[in-house]
Write a protein that holds these residues in place. Structure first.
Motif: not given
Length: 328
Positions: A50, A90, A93
């Motif tokens: 990220v 998040d 990812a």
């Protein structure tokens, strides 16, 4: 801030971000020294995949779309749904572990960059995200975020498209990622536009009618999609001429010089045979000889043939001048 050098294809061709001007060159220089996604610019909680998107790292982050799909997440702390979406992103990812890169754009912290991308990506409101695959941007969702499982499925599809159509295997360290190569394969097929995948598949199968409909679908959603318009004009030309008897078409046109249908079909045959100037000249002359609806029909058909060749072609420029002279 100088306007970003992006060419538009209905969707935005983010692969066209390059040093085409002094401002773009300055951005590229800044990007070269900026933190890369997956390194210092990434969020540790997501396993290093990220990155907060900024003006400085914009080019370098989007360059990662040649390795894995890059998801541009438009974010704002003022939007509770956006904050919730960020938490889901998040987790995913970290789960996908480099098979896609999440580039988070805080529209409050980077308002100028956000304004550019919101306009060019046609984002209407938060929560929103778009994907960049091999430099090509495609919409994901806008104003309504999917549930986590739905988002996981969307990301699975993005990864599959990246792998199957563009050979994207993920960032180094991602499951199944290819080892870095010193040089690109010179024989590799260049990346295409994901929006045109259905049309290209139909063309590969020889289904010209299906390809034409697929191009129309793209144009319906993205009216400014130049490549789809050009391809549709070419495919429609093929459909109009693929089963005709060329000798009969030419004979009918010679016998009926004011018959617009005969002349437009003959012009199609001329063009498909590579006789571009003959096709244009035939229809300019047909416009000159006719009036009313017939004249307009010939004119519109000629304009369509201009699209097949491309408006910048010198032969089109010349024929357009001739048409103007005949009309006025």
């Amino acid at each position: 801030m100088q306007p970003r050098n992006m060419s538009m294809r209905g969707v935005v061709d983010l692969g066209a971000v390059k040093a085409a001007s002094e401002a773009a060159a300055q951005r590229a220089a800044r990007a070269a020294s900026a933190p890369q996604a997956g390194a210092d610019g990434a969020a540790d909680a997501a396993g290093g995949f990220v990155v907060d998107l900024t003006e400085e790292n914009f080019d370098s982050v989007l360059a990662l779309s040649q390795q894995a799909p890059v998801v541009l997440e438009f974010s704002s702390q003022r939007s509770p749904h956006s904050v919730e979406l960020g938490e889901v992103f998040d987790r995913l990812a970290a789960e996908f572990a480099g098979r896609f890169v999440l580039a988070r754009l805080d529209i409050d912290a980077t308002p100028q960059l956000a304004q550019e991308l919101v306009v060019q990506a046609q984002v209407q409101g938060l929560p929103a995200a778009v994907a960049v695959i091999a430099g090509q941007l495609a919409p994901m969702f806008d104003r309504a975020a999917p549930q986590e499982e739905q988002l996981r499925q969307i990301l699975d599809q993005l990864v599959a498209v990246g792998e199957q159509r563009f050979g994207l295997t993920g960032l180094p360290g991602a499951p199944g990622a290819a080892a870095p190569q010193g040089e690109a394969d010179e024989d590799a097929e260049p990346a295409g536009d994901p929006l045109l995948a259905a049309a290209e598949s139909a063309l590969d199968a020889g289904d010209f009618a299906g390809a034409a409909q697929a191009y129309r679908n793209v144009i319906s959603d993205y009216p400014a999609h130049t490549e789809a318009k050009l391809a549709l004009a070419q495919v429609e030309l093929i459909l109009r001429t693929k089963d005709v008897d060329v000798d009969e078409v030419r004979r009918n046109a010679a016998e009926r010089p004011t018959d617009v249908d005969a002349q437009t079909l003959a012009a199609d045959v001329d063009l498909s045979g590579g006789n571009v100037e003959d096709a244009f000249g035939r229809l300019v002359e047909t416009v000159r000889r006719t009036a009313g609806d017939d004249r307009n029909k010939a004119r519109v058909h000629l304009l369509g043939l201009f699209d097949v060749i491309g408006l910048d072609d010198p032969r089109v420029v010349k024929a357009r001048a001739a048409l103007t002279s005949v009309l006025f």
